[in-house]
Design an enzyme around this catalytic site. Structure first.
Site, PDB file in Angstrom:
ATOM      1  CB  ALA A 278      -0.868  -0.010   1.246  1.00 44.29           C
TER       2      ALA A 278
ATOM      3  N   GLY B 261      -0.734  -5.179  -0.084  1.00 39.43           N
ATOM      4  CA  GLY B 261      -1.750  -4.942  -1.111  1.00 39.43           C
ATOM      5  C   GLY B 261      -1.315  -5.489  -2.469  1.00 39.43           C
TER       6      GLY B 261
ATOM      7  CD  GLU C  15      -0.510  -6.256   4.644  1.00 40.93           C
ATOM      8  OE1 GLU C  15       0.095  -7.318   4.870  1.00 40.93           O
ATOM      9  OE2 GLU C  15      -0.929  -5.946   3.513  1.00 40.93           O
TER      10      GLU C  15
END
Ligand code: NAD
Length: 696
Positions: free
Chosen positions: A63, A102, A125
């Protein structure tokens, strides 16, 4: 069309190429570009399949972290991913570099995945206190099974492509220099074989071991103590095994939102940036030249010298180790060899590595061998006279331009530098014990240290696997100076009515690896004792002196190394056991100094231990010993195991609120006296302005 995603055609294949340097992060432009390109491919009848590929050095590596914490601009990633997966024409992800976060979630939405052999995939993450929030926790278990997905998600590791292929995550490894061409050919092959889109969201989750969640949770309970995210990851993957896909997605979203809003994730994201930022020394021009370091020398092969030498050997840098006697040299080198052999026994390095590294460490008794080295680090006894003598010798034998560093923990680096004719080349490099393990390196810049020496030392820190933090000269530098204040309060609290185990438990529960007294026992109580005695001898009088620890040392209890200190220890076991004998000593001590022992609350322990550190941190900032609050936070995270999920003492202080801390300091000032409880002017100002250290 978005400028960061380009759509083109190769025969009947639509090629969607992401080009958003440096790492093709999933910014709004990339999301919009992917959506638009897929729609183009769908509306063109001539196109039968699509390939998503990336320009530059990597597939989508995650991301756009700058967008974190802000509402996501349209289109959202979940929506884009859904459109990709719903495509009635097969979509192929072509991966090189790293497909992370992502990026991997985009690849999981594709119907087939191919990759070059050097590629890696992962959902990291959790390292930012989060979980994959665009379907990763629901799709990955469907593709590779709950067990493997759980580990990948809760641990956040990068998985090499061969392993990913055997897990079923990658369908085809393409050993090619032209990934785009090879991926197009792969898509054509799929079409020729009559392959249809294959939606991961419609697959059944494989659950080989129904107890996997409980077992895994138990296995990480200790290592991940205090962290929220790994446990949320477990819940999310579990949901994938229990709920239909859409409901699982909703559960993932809820868990993700909880984490995103948590102080923990904010702290972990702060640390992520701080770790990168700390290498940049304010005021040091980016283009400051660096001196070349090809060889090094260490003076002293004791506890620290041996460990420091290992860091250089591990990085492939030849290093001399100089001692005063053959006996000390042999002893020091034997410890190094034993350390390496232990590591080899655990399978972390090979036997050959042991020999190669030992061959890089060259023992010597002669300063002449140091004439040509590029960097010397002195690690002899903590004695100004001896250090000055060593630096005088180094000044005479070392070539011009060599960097002369000291590992002192308490002495004045400027005074040490004054023993040479080249103070511009002298700097502190304060390693932490065990020096081959601890990541922190406080690089102490002297008054006269040259810019290029600072730049070189910061860069060599990274090369030998350390996190270098540039600090200024003062007693204890950043870490130990703050630690000292905490130790003082901890001692007082025990005098007033707490027991060592209560103080230790409060700080352990806060997230520290151990409490202050367990730590003193580990480091050796005699170290602090000698410093205190020397200070008393110099006529230094503390406004309030605490001597109960001294009494323990005088009983011959130095800590773990003598089998007893503040706690007692059983043979071969490092677990501190509260000792009634010490409790008696403490109670009598309090009585002896006229203190009526009282119940001390855990809250008071936390406040007094932590706020005094924060207050000292504020002074350190004001004096310019640390340039930024983040330097202090990184010192505490890497040098003392401060919980990452609290972001370091200064970030934590901001989360508590400086006004609250300020009020508490005033409260303790009124109760305990102004000597130790006067708010630092910076803290006072920020508190009154309603600001924090990070928004000054
Ligand atoms: P140590 O006593 O284990 O080792 C010191 C070594 O230096 C000994 O082997 C001794 O023989 C050698 N030595 C003494 N004088 C010498 C000389 N003139 N020439 C060559 N060798 C000489 O001590 P240590 O714990 O390794 O500490 C070394 C330095 O590192 C000190 O300045 C200390 O403050 C600092 N330091 C120690 C720690 C720690 O936790 N032990 C942590 C950070 C920094």
């Amino acid at each position: 069309m978005s400028s960061v995603v380009e759509y083109s055609k190769a025969a009947e294949i639509g090629v969607i190429a992401v080009n958003n340097p440096p790492v093709n992060a999933l910014s709004q432009g990339v999301r919009a570009g992917l959506q638009e390109s897929v729609r183009k491919g769908l509306s063109d009848e001539a196109v039968k399949a699509m390939v998503i590929v990336c320009e530059g050095r990597t597939f989508i590596a995650g991301a756009d972290i700058r967008e974190f914490g802000k509402p996501m601009a349209d289109p959202g990633l979940v929506e884009v991913i859904r459109e990709i997966e719903d495509s009635p024409k097969p979509v192929v992800a072509a991966i090189h570099g790293t497909a992370l976060g992502g990026g991997l979630e985009v690849a999981l939405a594709c119907h087939y995945r191919c990759a070059v052999p050097s590629a890696k995939v992962g959902l990291p993450e959790v390292n930012l206190g989060l979980l994959p929030g665009a379907g990763g926790t629901q799709r990955l278990p469907r593709l590779v099974g709950a067990d493997a997905a759980l580990r990948m998600i809760a641990e956040g590791n990068h998985v090499p492509v061969t392993q990913a292929e055997s897990m079923g995550l990658i369908d085809r490894i393409l050993d090619t220099d032209d990934l785009r061409g090879a991926a197009v050919a792969y898509a054509q092959e799929l079409l020729a074989g009559g392959k249809r889109p294959r939606k991961v969201s419609e697959m059944q989750v494989r659950l080989d071991n129904p107890n996997v969640f409980e077992e895994y949770e138990k296995s990480i309970a200790r290592k991940k103590r205090g962290f929220l995210a790994p446990f949320h990851c477990i819940k999310a993957v579990k949901a994938a095994t229990e709920l239909p896909f859409d409901q699982g997605m909703r559960r993932e979203r809820e868990l993700f939102a909880e984490l995103m809003d948590s102080p923990q994730s904010k702290a972990q994201r702060h640390v992520f940036f701080a770790e990168r930022e700390v290498a940049r020394v304010p005021g040091l021009p980016k283009d400051t030249p660096k001196r070349e370091i090809r060889t090094a020398g260490i003076i002293g092969a004791g506890t620290m010298g041996g460990g420091i030498a290992m860091n250089f050997a591990n990085a492939g840098i030849p290093v001399y180790v100089l001692e005063g006697s053959q006996e000390a040299l042999d002893k020091g080198l034997a410890v190094v060899r034993r350390n390496y052999e232990n590591t080899a026994r655990k399978g972390r390095i090979t036997r050959d590595d042991v020999e190669q590294r030992m061959a890089l460490i060259k023992p010597t008794l002669s300063y002449d061998d140091l004439a040509e080295v590029d960097l010397v680090i002195e690690a002899v006894f903590e004695d100004m006279g001896i250090k000055k003598e060593v630096f005088g010798k180094l000044d005479r034998v070392c070539k011009q331009g060599a960097i002369l560093a000291t590992n002192t923990s308490t002495l004045d680096v400027n005074e040490i530098a004054s023993a040479t004719s080249r103070p511009q080349d002298v700097m502190g490099m304060h390693f932490f014990s065990p020096a081959n393990v601890m990541r922190l390196l406080e690089n102490v810049r002297g008054e006269k240290t040259a810019d290029d020496v600072v730049a070189t030392v910061m860069s060599i820190s990274r090369r030998i696997g350390k996190v270098g933090v540039c600090v200024g000269v003062c007693d204890g530098f950043v870490g130990n100076r703050m630690l000292h204040k905490r130790g003082r309060e901890a001692n007082f609290l025990v005098e007033e009515g707490a027991l060592p185990q209560q103080v230790d438990k409060v700080l352990y529960d806060f997230g520290m690896p151990m409490g202050p007294f367990a730590m003193s026992d580990l480091a050796g109580l005699d170290v602090g004792y000698r410093i205190r005695q020397a200070k008393r001898k110099e006529g230094h009088v503390e406004p309030r002196d605490s001597t109960w620890l001294d009494k323990i040392v005088e009983m011959g209890r130095y800590g773990q190394k003598t089998g007893a200190g503040v706690y007692r220890y059983e043979e071969g076991n490092r677990t501190p056991i509260p000792d009634p004998e010490i409790e008696k000593l403490i109670v009598e001590h309090s009585k002896g100094i006229g203190i009526e022992r009282r119940e001390v609350s855990d809250q008071e322990i936390l406040e007094r231990c932590m706020y005094t550190m924060v207050n000292e941190g504020a002074k350190i900032l004001e004096e310019g010993i640390a340039a930024r609050p983040l330097d202090i936070d990184i010192v505490w995270i890497y040098g003392y195991g401060f919980p990452v999920y609290r972001g370091g003492p200064m970030f934590w202080a901001d989360q508590v609120g400086l006004d609250k801390i300020y009020d508490a300091i005033l409260k303790y000032r009124d109760r305990l006296g102004a000597e130790y409880w006067t708010p630092a002017p910076l803290l006072e100002r920020l508190a009154k302005e309603g600001k924090g250290f990070y928004d000054q």
